[in-house]
Design a protein around this motif. Structure first.
Motif, short mmCIF file in Angstrom:
data_model
loop_
_atom_site.label_atom_id
_atom_site.label_comp_id
_atom_site.label_asym_id
_atom_site.label_seq_id
_atom_site.Cartn_x
_atom_site.Cartn_y
_atom_site.Cartn_z
N GLU A 62 19.30 -2.25 10.40
CA GLU A 62 18.59 -1.76 9.22
C GLU A 62 19.51 -1.42 8.05
OE1 GLU A 62 15.49 -1.94 9.12
OE2 GLU A 62 14.95 -2.19 11.22
N ALA A 63 20.79 -1.25 8.29
CA ALA A 63 21.71 -0.89 7.21
C ALA A 63 22.68 -2.02 6.90
CB ALA A 63 22.49 0.38 7.59
N ALA A 64 22.27 -3.25 7.20
CA ALA A 64 23.14 -4.40 6.95
C ALA A 64 23.26 -4.71 5.46
CB ALA A 64 22.61 -5.63 7.69
N ASN A 65 22.33 -4.22 4.65
CA ASN A 65 22.45 -4.37 3.20
C ASN A 65 22.10 -3.03 2.55
OD1 ASN A 65 19.57 -4.17 3.16
ND2 ASN A 65 19.43 -6.37 3.52
N ASP A 66 22.04 -3.02 1.23
CA ASP A 66 21.84 -1.76 0.51
C ASP A 66 20.38 -1.44 0.24
OD1 ASP A 66 24.54 -1.32 0.40
OD2 ASP A 66 24.80 -2.35 -1.51
N GLU A 67 19.47 -2.10 0.89
CA GLU A 67 18.04 -1.88 0.65
C GLU A 67 17.48 -0.78 1.54
OE1 GLU A 67 17.23 -6.56 -0.51
OE2 GLU A 67 16.30 -5.68 1.25
N PHE A 68 18.15 0.35 1.56
CA PHE A 68 17.67 1.45 2.38
C PHE A 68 18.10 2.77 1.75
CE2 PHE A 68 21.98 0.91 3.85
CZ PHE A 68 22.40 2.20 4.13
N LEU A 69 17.44 3.83 2.15
CA LEU A 69 17.79 5.18 1.73
C LEU A 69 17.86 6.07 2.97
CD1 LEU A 69 15.45 5.72 -1.37
CD2 LEU A 69 17.92 5.35 -1.42
N ILE A 70 18.66 7.12 2.89
CA ILE A 70 18.71 8.13 3.94
C ILE A 70 18.00 9.38 3.41
CG2 ILE A 70 20.15 9.59 5.39
CD1 ILE A 70 20.24 6.70 6.19
N LEU A 71 16.93 9.75 4.07
CA LEU A 71 16.17 10.94 3.70
C LEU A 71 16.27 11.97 4.82
CD1 LEU A 71 12.93 9.16 2.41
CD2 LEU A 71 14.97 9.75 1.09
N GLN A 72 15.87 13.19 4.51
CA GLN A 72 15.88 14.21 5.54
C GLN A 72 14.67 15.13 5.42
OE1 GLN A 72 19.52 16.55 4.89
NE2 GLN A 72 18.24 18.29 4.34
N ASN A 73 14.31 15.72 6.52
CA ASN A 73 13.24 16.69 6.57
C ASN A 73 13.67 17.77 7.55
OD1 ASN A 73 10.84 17.99 6.14
ND2 ASN A 73 9.54 16.24 6.64
N THR A 74 13.05 18.92 7.51
CA THR A 74 13.41 20.01 8.40
C THR A 74 12.16 20.65 8.98
OG1 THR A 74 13.40 21.62 6.58
CG2 THR A 74 15.50 20.54 7.08
N LEU A 89 17.27 13.39 9.96
CA LEU A 89 17.51 12.28 9.05
C LEU A 89 16.60 11.09 9.37
CD1 LEU A 89 21.41 12.31 8.86
CD2 LEU A 89 19.77 13.53 7.42
N TYR A 90 16.24 10.37 8.32
CA TYR A 90 15.44 9.15 8.45
C TYR A 90 16.09 8.06 7.61
CZ TYR A 90 11.71 12.27 10.09
OH TYR A 90 10.97 13.21 10.76
N LEU A 91 16.09 6.86 8.15
CA LEU A 91 16.49 5.69 7.37
C LEU A 91 15.21 5.04 6.86
CD1 LEU A 91 19.25 3.17 8.32
CD2 LEU A 91 17.12 2.37 7.35
N ALA A 92 15.06 4.99 5.55
CA ALA A 92 13.83 4.48 4.94
C ALA A 92 14.10 3.12 4.31
CB ALA A 92 13.32 5.45 3.88
N ARG A 93 13.18 2.20 4.56
CA ARG A 93 13.25 0.87 3.96
C ARG A 93 11.92 0.56 3.31
NH1 ARG A 93 17.64 -2.27 5.37
NH2 ARG A 93 16.53 -4.03 4.51
N GLY A 94 11.98 -0.14 2.18
CA GLY A 94 10.76 -0.48 1.46
C GLY A 94 10.62 -1.98 1.28
N LYS A 95 9.39 -2.40 1.14
CA LYS A 95 9.09 -3.80 0.89
C LYS A 95 8.09 -3.88 -0.24
CE LYS A 95 7.53 -8.05 3.18
NZ LYS A 95 7.02 -8.63 4.45
N SER A 96 8.45 -4.63 -1.26
CA SER A 96 7.60 -4.71 -2.44
C SER A 96 6.43 -5.66 -2.20
CB SER A 96 8.41 -5.20 -3.64
OG SER A 96 7.59 -5.36 -4.78
N SER A 97 5.28 -5.26 -2.68
CA SER A 97 4.07 -6.07 -2.61
C SER A 97 3.37 -6.00 -3.95
CB SER A 97 3.15 -5.58 -1.48
OG SER A 97 1.96 -6.33 -1.46
N GLY A 98 3.83 -6.83 -4.86
CA GLY A 98 3.27 -6.79 -6.21
C GLY A 98 3.75 -5.57 -6.95
#
Length: 369
Positions: A62-74, A89-98
């Motif tokens: 999931e971190a092979a490219n820069d299309e991700f963010l690291i988020l956190q919650n408590t 921590l969460y690794l978040a990835r997005g996919k554009s749809s229009g």
């Protein structure tokens, strides 16, 4: 007389056999417990490795490219302990749809259930950890200043479906920490030296490649490694709470730099900084001593590089004199004079590829490739 002698003889023999049987049973019991301990240890080791491999697989995929963010919650703060909530921590990835984007979240901690995909067009919002760890999570205490984390066990069954091991994992974010193995220098008569930046300054010390990076010593040694850490202009002495100005009049950075070889774990940063036990903590888990607090919460141990030693493969067309030997170090080669580098590279190619001259790289002979 013979009858009277037989009974004691039988009793002696039976007693000896009993002692022998007890000894055998004791030895068998010890051997069985030893074997069981060894098996349990191996299972525990393999379970720990499975946890590491799972996290490694997440990052590798999931971190092979820069299309991700690291988020956190408590979790909500625990008012009884007054400690900081542990970050999940969460690794978040997005996919554009229009005009909208769909997000998915990968927990960087062990969970019982996977988080649901976010609704289309929703904003980034990491899931609540309690919704993922199940109804019977296990409490783990990782760092004294954090509340216990609640994690799910990942169970490992055998071929018959019997649970033989389990593991749990939690990933800590060290990106905001200062690397005690490379930060700081004592080049200015024993004090910290940092190259400044001024608008219009075109010298190599001003913009290499950004202000604050090491410019003067950014060269490689004979082994192809950096002669000086590229981030050694980070001011370690500024972590000393007793410092009131910009002048380096603290011994903190000098102590850490002199003891860097002892950086083997995150906790070793305290020892390398000269923090002497006992380490007293307040009710919230934070160290009472201001300097110890600054070191523990702002530094991390030296990040060990993965020094791979690539070797020439055993492949058709390669000369036996180079196969299995280390490849030529391009970083060390580029640090040399251009003519020297070209000659060494040409000699290496000619040695490793004896048919290279006749092959001409696929070009026509008149090209003299």
């Amino acid at each position: 007389m013979a009858a009277g002698f037989t009974l004691p003889s039988i009793l002696v023999v039976v007693s000896a056999l009993l002692i022998l049987a007890i000894g055998v049973l004791l030895v068998v019991s010890i051997e069985r417990n030893t074997a069981r301990s060894f098996v349990d240890r191996q299972r525990a080791t393999l379970a720990a490795l499975a946890g590491l491999e799972e996290v490694k697989g997440i990052f590798g995929t999931e971190a092979a490219n820069d299309e991700f963010l690291i988020l956190q919650n408590t979790l909500p703060p625990n008012t009884s302990t007054k400690k900081d909530p542990i970050p999940y921590l969460y690794l978040a990835r997005g996919k554009s749809s229009g005009a909208t984007a769909n997000y998915r979240y990968l927990p960087l901690f062990s969970t019982a259930t996977a988080p649901p995909a976010a609704a289309a067009g929703s904003t980034l919002a990491p899931p609540v950890p309690t919704d993922l760890v199940g109804t019977n999570p296990k409490d783990f205490t990782f760092l004294p200043r954090y509340d216990a984390s609640k994690l799910a066990w990942i169970q490992v069954p055998d071929a018959k479906g019997k649970i033989v091991a389990r593991y749990a994992y939690w990933v800590e974010d060290l990106q905001s920490r200062v690397d005690a193995g490379s930060a700081g220098n004592t080049k200015d008569s024993g004090s910290h030296k940092r190259y400044g930046w001024k608008a219009g300054d075109t010298s190599k010390f001003a913009k290499f490649p950004a202000p604050g990076l090491n410019a003067e010593d950014s060269k490689v040694d004979a082994a192809g490694k950096d002669a000086e850490p590229p981030l050694d202009q980070v001011a370690l002495y500024a972590l000393d709470p007793a410092i009131s100005g910009a002048k380096d009049d603290s011994a903190l950075d000098k102590t850490i730099i002199d003891g860097r070889r002892a950086l083997i774990s995150p906790d070793s940063a305290l020892a390398v900084a000269g923090i002497v036990p006992p380490l007293t903590r307040s009710a919230d888990g934070h160290l009472v001593d201001p300097k110890a607090l600054a070191v523990e919460e702002n530094l991390t141990s030296e990040v060990q590089p993965y020094d791979e030693q690539p070797v020439v493969p055993f492949a058709k067309g390669l000369d036996a004199s180079v196969t299995g030997k280390p490849k030529i170090n391009l970083n060390a080669l580029l640090a040399k004079a251009p003519k020297t580098a070209v000659d060494e590279m040409a000699a290496w190619i000619k040695k490793g590829l004896p048919d290279f001259d006749s092959r001409k790289g696929g070009f026509p002979a008149e090209e003299d490739y």
